[in-house]
Design a protein around this motif. Structure first.
Motif, PDB file in Angstrom:
ATOM      1  N   GLN A 124      -2.344   0.254 -10.922  1.00 14.50           N
ATOM      2  CA  GLN A 124      -1.373   0.623  -9.900  1.00 14.50           C
ATOM      3  C   GLN A 124      -1.184  -0.477  -8.861  1.00 14.50           C
ATOM      4  OE1 GLN A 124      -2.470   3.805  -7.059  1.00 14.50           O
ATOM      5  NE2 GLN A 124      -4.501   3.736  -8.002  1.00 14.50           N
ATOM      6  N   PHE A 125      -2.104  -1.442  -8.800  1.00 16.77           N
ATOM      7  CA  PHE A 125      -2.016  -2.516  -7.824  1.00 16.77           C
ATOM      8  C   PHE A 125      -1.358  -3.769  -8.387  1.00 16.77           C
ATOM      9  CE2 PHE A 125      -5.897  -0.094  -6.770  1.00 16.77           C
ATOM     10  CZ  PHE A 125      -5.438   0.473  -5.596  1.00 16.77           C
ATOM     11  N   THR A 126      -1.178  -3.847  -9.694  1.00 16.14           N
ATOM     12  CA  THR A 126      -0.632  -5.050 -10.323  1.00 16.14           C
ATOM     13  C   THR A 126       0.749  -5.382  -9.783  1.00 16.14           C
ATOM     14  OG1 THR A 126      -1.879  -4.541 -12.314  1.00 16.14           O
ATOM     15  CG2 THR A 126      -0.096  -6.137 -12.525  1.00 16.14           C
ATOM     16  N   THR A 127       1.653  -4.443  -9.804  1.00 17.62           N
ATOM     17  CA  THR A 127       3.017  -4.678  -9.338  1.00 17.62           C
ATOM     18  C   THR A 127       3.027  -5.017  -7.858  1.00 17.62           C
ATOM     19  OG1 THR A 127       3.830  -3.116 -10.969  1.00 17.62           O
ATOM     20  CG2 THR A 127       5.326  -3.696  -9.193  1.00 17.62           C
ATOM     21  N   HIS A 128       2.246  -4.293  -7.086  1.00 18.08           N
ATOM     22  CA  HIS A 128       2.193  -4.535  -5.640  1.00 18.08           C
ATOM     23  C   HIS A 128       1.714  -5.956  -5.340  1.00 18.08           C
ATOM     24  CE1 HIS A 128       1.635  -3.915  -1.384  1.00 18.08           C
ATOM     25  NE2 HIS A 128       0.396  -4.329  -1.504  1.00 18.08           N
ATOM     26  N   VAL A 168     -10.366   1.792   2.089  1.00 21.22           N
ATOM     27  CA  VAL A 168      -9.915   2.263   0.770  1.00 21.22           C
ATOM     28  C   VAL A 168     -10.131   3.768   0.654  1.00 21.22           C
ATOM     29  CG1 VAL A 168     -10.290   2.102  -1.723  1.00 21.22           C
ATOM     30  CG2 VAL A 168     -10.281   0.024  -0.332  1.00 21.22           C
ATOM     31  N   GLU A 169     -11.278   4.235   1.108  1.00 23.46           N
ATOM     32  CA  GLU A 169     -11.552   5.672   1.050  1.00 23.46           C
ATOM     33  C   GLU A 169     -10.556   6.453   1.908  1.00 23.46           C
ATOM     34  OE1 GLU A 169     -15.244   8.832   1.598  1.00 23.46           O
ATOM     35  OE2 GLU A 169     -15.560   6.707   2.011  1.00 23.46           O
ATOM     36  N   THR A 170     -10.230   5.933   3.076  1.00 23.44           N
ATOM     37  CA  THR A 170      -9.252   6.578   3.948  1.00 23.44           C
ATOM     38  C   THR A 170      -7.890   6.638   3.271  1.00 23.44           C
ATOM     39  OG1 THR A 170     -10.422   5.813   5.922  1.00 23.44           O
ATOM     40  CG2 THR A 170      -8.123   6.473   6.211  1.00 23.44           C
ATOM     41  N   ARG A 222      -2.445   7.690  -0.151  1.00 23.21           N
ATOM     42  CA  ARG A 222      -1.637   6.469  -0.195  1.00 23.21           C
ATOM     43  C   ARG A 222      -2.065   5.604  -1.379  1.00 23.21           C
ATOM     44  NH1 ARG A 222      -1.274   3.857   5.525  1.00 23.21           N
ATOM     45  NH2 ARG A 222       0.311   2.649   4.435  1.00 23.21           N
ATOM     46  N   ILE A 223      -3.266   5.877  -1.910  1.00 24.22           N
ATOM     47  CA  ILE A 223      -3.741   5.287  -3.158  1.00 24.22           C
ATOM     48  C   ILE A 223      -4.039   6.458  -4.089  1.00 24.22           C
ATOM     49  CG2 ILE A 223      -5.600   4.022  -4.289  1.00 24.22           C
ATOM     50  CD1 ILE A 223      -5.939   2.356  -1.793  1.00 24.22           C
TER      51      ILE A 223
END
Length: 76
Positions: A43-47, A19-21, A27-28
């Motif tokens: 931001q992750f809901t749709t994905h 996640v840190e990378t 990318r996040i």
């Protein structure tokens, strides 16, 4: 709602280092408050919804029976 990298990793079932990378590679999307990165959970809901839809489509395709091949019954 904002999450830390650790909380985001738990939410996504990923390693913190990954996640840190992804945050450092942009990318996040994240905000740095001077001490830590804060990531908007929405931001992750749709994905995640799209991943579930895609998974259901793949399972439906895999469970579909094979059509009979007309050439198999040919007696040459």
């Amino acid at each position: 709602m904002y999450l830390t990298i650790k909380e985001t990793a738990e939410h996504l079932s990923l390693k913190e280092q990954l996640v840190e990378t992804l945050v450092l590679q942009k990318r996040i999307r994240a905000i740095h408050d001077g001490e830590q990165y804060l990531i908007n959970k929405e931001q992750f809901t749709t994905h995640l919804e799209e991943v579930e839809t895609y998974r259901a489509q793949i399972l439906e395709y895999l469970n579909e029976p094979f059509p009979e091949d007309l050439d198999i019954k040919d007696e040459d």
